[in-house]
Design a protein around this motif. Structure first.
Motif, PDB file in Angstrom:
ATOM      1  N   HIS A 220       8.857   2.133   4.594  1.00  0.00           N
ATOM      2  CA  HIS A 220       8.860   2.029   3.005  1.00  0.00           C
ATOM      3  C   HIS A 220      10.170   2.600   2.037  1.00  0.00           C
ATOM      4  CE1 HIS A 220       4.308   2.556   3.959  1.00  0.00           C
ATOM      5  NE2 HIS A 220       4.550   1.315   3.993  1.00  0.00           N
ATOM      6  N   GLN A 221      10.588   3.843   2.859  1.00  0.00           N
ATOM      7  CA  GLN A 221      11.672   4.480   1.983  1.00  0.00           C
ATOM      8  C   GLN A 221      12.925   3.590   2.118  1.00  0.00           C
ATOM      9  OE1 GLN A 221      12.229   8.608   3.118  1.00  0.00           O
ATOM     10  NE2 GLN A 221      10.257   8.794   3.289  1.00  0.00           N
ATOM     11  N   ALA A 222      13.234   2.852   3.203  1.00  0.00           N
ATOM     12  CA  ALA A 222      14.585   2.072   3.092  1.00  0.00           C
ATOM     13  C   ALA A 222      14.232   0.921   2.283  1.00  0.00           C
ATOM     14  CB  ALA A 222      14.469   1.517   4.650  1.00  0.00           C
ATOM     15  N   LEU A 223      13.060   0.325   2.102  1.00  0.00           N
ATOM     16  CA  LEU A 223      12.517  -0.793   1.477  1.00  0.00           C
ATOM     17  C   LEU A 223      12.707  -0.307   0.091  1.00  0.00           C
ATOM     18  CD1 LEU A 223       9.696  -3.368   1.705  1.00  0.00           C
ATOM     19  CD2 LEU A 223      10.000  -1.732  -0.437  1.00  0.00           C
ATOM     20  N   LEU A 224      12.309   0.929  -0.548  1.00  0.00           N
ATOM     21  CA  LEU A 224      12.280   1.186  -1.708  1.00  0.00           C
ATOM     22  C   LEU A 224      13.489   1.833  -2.301  1.00  0.00           C
ATOM     23  CD1 LEU A 224       9.196   3.802  -1.169  1.00  0.00           C
ATOM     24  CD2 LEU A 224       9.116   1.709  -2.845  1.00  0.00           C
ATOM     25  N   ARG A 225      14.711   1.969  -1.413  1.00  0.00           N
ATOM     26  CA  ARG A 225      15.773   2.375  -1.742  1.00  0.00           C
ATOM     27  C   ARG A 225      16.606   1.172  -2.336  1.00  0.00           C
ATOM     28  NH1 ARG A 225      15.984   6.655   1.749  1.00  0.00           N
ATOM     29  NH2 ARG A 225      16.245   5.384   3.570  1.00  0.00           N
ATOM     30  N   GLN A 226      16.350  -0.084  -1.649  1.00  0.00           N
ATOM     31  CA  GLN A 226      16.918  -1.274  -1.770  1.00  0.00           C
ATOM     32  C   GLN A 226      16.588  -1.661  -3.384  1.00  0.00           C
ATOM     33  OE1 GLN A 226      16.652  -4.966   0.333  1.00  0.00           O
ATOM     34  NE2 GLN A 226      16.425  -3.767   2.427  1.00  0.00           N
ATOM     35  N   VAL A 227      15.087  -1.488  -3.629  1.00  0.00           N
ATOM     36  CA  VAL A 227      14.673  -1.612  -4.935  1.00  0.00           C
ATOM     37  C   VAL A 227      15.312  -0.845  -5.912  1.00  0.00           C
ATOM     38  CG1 VAL A 227      12.546  -1.545  -6.411  1.00  0.00           C
ATOM     39  CG2 VAL A 227      12.421  -2.377  -3.936  1.00  0.00           C
ATOM     40  N   VAL A 228      15.623   0.571  -5.753  1.00  0.00           N
ATOM     41  CA  VAL A 228      16.248   1.225  -6.812  1.00  0.00           C
ATOM     42  C   VAL A 228      17.649   0.942  -7.036  1.00  0.00           C
ATOM     43  CG1 VAL A 228      17.077   3.729  -7.090  1.00  0.00           C
ATOM     44  CG2 VAL A 228      14.715   3.303  -6.417  1.00  0.00           C
ATOM     45  N   ALA A 229      18.400   0.407  -5.833  1.00  0.00           N
ATOM     46  CA  ALA A 229      19.853   0.164  -5.851  1.00  0.00           C
ATOM     47  C   ALA A 229      19.897  -1.304  -6.651  1.00  0.00           C
ATOM     48  CB  ALA A 229      20.383  -0.056  -4.531  1.00  0.00           C
TER      49      ALA A 229
ATOM     50  N   ASN B 108       0.804  -1.310  -0.173  1.00  0.00           N
ATOM     51  CA  ASN B 108       0.188   0.061  -0.117  1.00  0.00           C
ATOM     52  C   ASN B 108       0.788   1.216  -0.103  1.00  0.00           C
ATOM     53  OD1 ASN B 108      -2.723  -1.179   0.140  1.00  0.00           O
ATOM     54  ND2 ASN B 108      -2.483  -1.376   2.267  1.00  0.00           N
ATOM     55  N   PHE B 109       1.922   1.298   0.789  1.00  0.00           N
ATOM     56  CA  PHE B 109       2.757   2.261   1.031  1.00  0.00           C
ATOM     57  C   PHE B 109       2.263   3.551   1.122  1.00  0.00           C
ATOM     58  CE2 PHE B 109       4.627  -0.732  -1.852  1.00  0.00           C
ATOM     59  CZ  PHE B 109       6.186  -0.758  -1.218  1.00  0.00           C
TER      60      PHE B 109
ATOM     61  N   LYS C 135       1.203   9.974  -2.956  1.00  0.00           N
ATOM     62  CA  LYS C 135       2.154   8.568  -2.772  1.00  0.00           C
ATOM     63  C   LYS C 135       2.924   8.871  -4.395  1.00  0.00           C
ATOM     64  CE  LYS C 135      -0.712   5.241  -1.357  1.00  0.00           C
ATOM     65  NZ  LYS C 135      -1.558   4.015  -1.446  1.00  0.00           N
ATOM     66  N   TYR C 136       2.272   9.000  -5.410  1.00  0.00           N
ATOM     67  CA  TYR C 136       2.799   8.976  -6.668  1.00  0.00           C
ATOM     68  C   TYR C 136       4.241  10.107  -6.440  1.00  0.00           C
ATOM     69  CZ  TYR C 136       3.690  10.124 -11.434  1.00  0.00           C
ATOM     70  OH  TYR C 136       4.510  10.166 -12.787  1.00  0.00           O
ATOM     71  N   LEU C 137       4.102  11.217  -5.895  1.00  0.00           N
ATOM     72  CA  LEU C 137       4.984  12.369  -5.853  1.00  0.00           C
ATOM     73  C   LEU C 137       6.060  11.776  -5.070  1.00  0.00           C
ATOM     74  CD1 LEU C 137       2.895  15.372  -5.609  1.00  0.00           C
ATOM     75  CD2 LEU C 137       4.117  14.824  -7.554  1.00  0.00           C
ATOM     76  N   GLN C 138       5.608  11.166  -3.894  1.00  0.00           N
ATOM     77  CA  GLN C 138       6.955  10.482  -2.945  1.00  0.00           C
ATOM     78  C   GLN C 138       7.462   9.373  -3.469  1.00  0.00           C
ATOM     79  OE1 GLN C 138       7.549  12.118  -0.115  1.00  0.00           O
ATOM     80  NE2 GLN C 138       6.072  13.461  -0.114  1.00  0.00           N
ATOM     81  N   LEU C 139       6.926   8.441  -4.405  1.00  0.00           N
ATOM     82  CA  LEU C 139       7.511   7.393  -4.862  1.00  0.00           C
ATOM     83  C   LEU C 139       8.571   7.745  -5.878  1.00  0.00           C
ATOM     84  CD1 LEU C 139       4.587   4.806  -5.180  1.00  0.00           C
ATOM     85  CD2 LEU C 139       6.619   4.742  -3.480  1.00  0.00           C
ATOM     86  N   LYS C 140       8.265   8.833  -6.597  1.00  0.00           N
ATOM     87  CA  LYS C 140       9.152   9.660  -7.523  1.00  0.00           C
ATOM     88  C   LYS C 140      10.218  10.003  -7.159  1.00  0.00           C
ATOM     89  CE  LYS C 140       8.688  12.862 -11.124  1.00  0.00           C
ATOM     90  NZ  LYS C 140       7.745  13.930 -11.932  1.00  0.00           N
ATOM     91  N   LYS C 141      10.038  10.696  -5.948  1.00  0.00           N
ATOM     92  CA  LYS C 141      11.302  11.312  -5.092  1.00  0.00           C
ATOM     93  C   LYS C 141      12.279  10.267  -4.861  1.00  0.00           C
ATOM     94  CE  LYS C 141      10.635  15.194  -1.955  1.00  0.00           C
ATOM     95  NZ  LYS C 141       9.827  15.579  -1.125  1.00  0.00           N
ATOM     96  N   VAL C 142      11.859   9.134  -4.196  1.00  0.00           N
ATOM     97  CA  VAL C 142      12.885   8.133  -3.944  1.00  0.00           C
ATOM     98  C   VAL C 142      13.527   7.422  -4.981  1.00  0.00           C
ATOM     99  CG1 VAL C 142      13.160   5.727  -2.549  1.00  0.00           C
ATOM    100  CG2 VAL C 142      11.109   7.762  -2.057  1.00  0.00           C
ATOM    101  N   GLY C 143      13.106   7.730  -6.384  1.00  0.00           N
ATOM    102  CA  GLY C 143      13.748   7.225  -7.491  1.00  0.00           C
ATOM    103  C   GLY C 143      13.158   6.023  -8.333  1.00  0.00           C
TER     104      GLY C 143
ATOM    105  N   VAL D  66       7.193  -0.532  -8.494  1.00  0.00           N
ATOM    106  CA  VAL D  66       6.267  -0.685  -7.311  1.00  0.00           C
ATOM    107  C   VAL D  66       4.850  -0.929  -7.836  1.00  0.00           C
ATOM    108  CG1 VAL D  66       5.117   0.819  -5.621  1.00  0.00           C
ATOM    109  CG2 VAL D  66       7.292   1.004  -5.881  1.00  0.00           C
ATOM    110  N   MET D  67       4.272  -2.119  -7.194  1.00  0.00           N
ATOM    111  CA  MET D  67       2.914  -2.228  -7.554  1.00  0.00           C
ATOM    112  C   MET D  67       2.119  -1.941  -6.157  1.00  0.00           C
ATOM    113  SD  MET D  67       0.884  -5.960  -7.666  1.00  0.00           S
ATOM    114  CE  MET D  67       1.922  -6.754  -9.110  1.00  0.00           C
ATOM    115  N   THR D  68       1.214  -1.166  -6.419  1.00  0.00           N
ATOM    116  CA  THR D  68       0.196  -0.569  -5.408  1.00  0.00           C
ATOM    117  C   THR D  68      -1.144  -0.628  -5.799  1.00  0.00           C
ATOM    118  OG1 THR D  68       0.099   1.134  -3.759  1.00  0.00           O
ATOM    119  CG2 THR D  68       0.141   1.895  -5.813  1.00  0.00           C
ATOM    120  N   PHE D  69      -1.968  -0.650  -4.765  1.00  0.00           N
ATOM    121  CA  PHE D  69      -3.868  -0.743  -4.978  1.00  0.00           C
ATOM    122  C   PHE D  69      -4.414   0.377  -4.885  1.00  0.00           C
ATOM    123  CE2 PHE D  69      -1.134  -4.389  -3.330  1.00  0.00           C
ATOM    124  CZ  PHE D  69      -1.276  -5.405  -4.293  1.00  0.00           C
TER     125      PHE D  69
END
Ligand SMILES: Cc1cc2nc3c(=O)[nH]c(=O)nc-3n(C[C@H](O)[C@H](O)[C@H](O)COP(=O)(O)O)c2cc1C
Ligand SMILES: Nc1ncnc2c1ncn2[C@@H]1O[C@H](COP(=O)(O)OP(=O)(O)OP(=O)(O)O)[C@@H](O)[C@H]1O
Length: 320
Positions: free
Chosen positions: A31-40, A23-24, A77-85, A51-54
């Motif tokens: 979430h950001q820690a997890l998302l940074r792993q995804v980006v790296a 859901n993020f 949510k869209y803006l924050q996810l974009k910011k993380v990369g 990212v898959m969200t609902f």
């Protein structure tokens, strides 16, 4: 960041990705820690960070009005996810049909066939598929079979408490705004577009910018000292009410903000209202005049609180 609206819009070029699912809500520090792993990982593998969200969030479908209040609307949510990369956001329409998909179909049809997942990062508590039957071990097994890797992240904690959307909602409901900020990694704010109100506020010397919350239920309510972005090139201080305005028989929940020493037309502007400090709960006054006197006191208290806080924040660290 590319947005895919619905699984029917997944195209062959979307095949092959590093993925996470959830859901993020709030896009908090966990979430950001997890998302940074995804980006790296995506950079290392030269794949897209996806990212898959609902929408709606699963509990909003199952529990309707009883679902917890949202921390972030889809747009935020869209803006924050974009910011993380994150490169790509797949927004799944979470309806009853999708909710009945088995865990096996979710993996084989969606993750493997349609998305061609190569690497999956999920939190330690992630469950999926009809009846929440799918779990980490099932994904590891499927990964072996279909050739993708799965890792589970460790819990991200603040003050020994696992950061979660639920914990942040709770902190906001308890007026622990600083605690919420520590978990979000930014202060809690509400964004929205200013619309026309009943224009009663100006008759009592307190014009307010009205931001309808529409179907949004907020995890906060009451009167706050605020900092507003988007009205001017600098942040503008003010006082705001999140509520139903029982004194004037308001129906819909709304955010109303009075900006200090500011006189410009804000209709149609997108504002971000950062809630800094709660002053009181909303209440029904016996007259509009009594409400006016209370708003005067609120404005004064908010001015004092905000200027004291800004003095502390702006003081140079070497004491000069
Ligand atoms: C700082 C502040 C505090 C408020 N507190 C209350 C309150 O306790 N009860 C209430 O019924 N309305 C409250 N209101 C809402 C007022 O009823 C509303 O702003 C006023 O009617 C003007 O409405 P309008 O912008 O639609 O003209 C508050 C508004 C502000 C700005
Ligand atoms: N503090 C955390 N540390 C590590 N991973 C987390 C943390 N919080 C959430 N995640 C992971 O992020 C993904 C998305 O989380 P999701 O939004 O579903 O949960 P949440 O923030 O814990 O919210 P809720 O309080 O509603 O359970 C999931 O894989 C989840 O396990």
């Amino acid at each position: 960041m590319e947005l895919i609206r619905g699984i029917h819009n997944i195209q062959p070029q979307h095949h092959g990705c590093v993925l996470t699912i959830g859901n993020f809500d709030g896009v908090h520090l966990g979430h950001q820690a997890l998302l940074r792993q995804v980006v790296a990982k995506a950079h290392a593998m030269q794949l897209t960070a996806t990212v898959m969200t609902f929408e709606p969030q699963p509990l909003e479908l199952f529990a309707g009005d009883k679902a917890p209040a949202r921390l972030t609307r889809f747009r935020d949510k869209y803006l924050q996810l974009k910011k993380v990369g994150i490169d790509r956001l797949l927004c799944v329409n979470f309806n009853h049909h999708f909710a009945t998909m088995s865990a096996e179909d979710f993996v084989e049809c969606l993750l493997v066939k349609q998305l061609g997942v190569k690497f999956l990062v999920i939190g330690d508590d992630f469950r999926f598929g009809q009846g929440r039957n799918g779990d980490f071990s099932m994904l590891v097994e499927a990964g072996r079979k279909h050739g993708f890797e799965v890792v589970s992240t460790q819990s991200f904690c603040v003050s020994e408490q696992r950061v979660s959307s639920t914990a942040i909602r709770q902190a906001l409901a308890n007026n622990e705004l600083e605690q919420a900020e520590m978990m979000l990694g930014r202060p809690y704010s509400i964004r929205g577009r200013v619309s026309h109100g009943r224009k009663l506020g100006r008759t009592i010397g307190f014009p307010t910018a009205n931001i309808p919350l529409k179907r949004r239920v907020t995890p906060v309510a009451g009167v706050y000292a605020v900092e507003v972005y988007g009205a001017d090139s600098r942040p503008v201080m003010g006082v705001a009410n999140v509520g139903h305005r029982p004194t004037v028989k308001g129906v819909r929940q709304q955010l109303e903000v009075h900006l200090f020493d500011f006189h410009a037309d804000l209709y149609g502007h997108q504002l971000e209202v950062v809630l800094r400090h709660k002053l009181r709960d909303e209440k029904k006054f016996e007259s509009f005049d009594a409400l006016k006197r209370q708003i005067e006191r609120d404005a004064q208290t908010a001015r004092v609180w905000l200027s004291e806080r800004n003095n502390v924040q702006l003081r140079p660290s070497n004491g000069i």
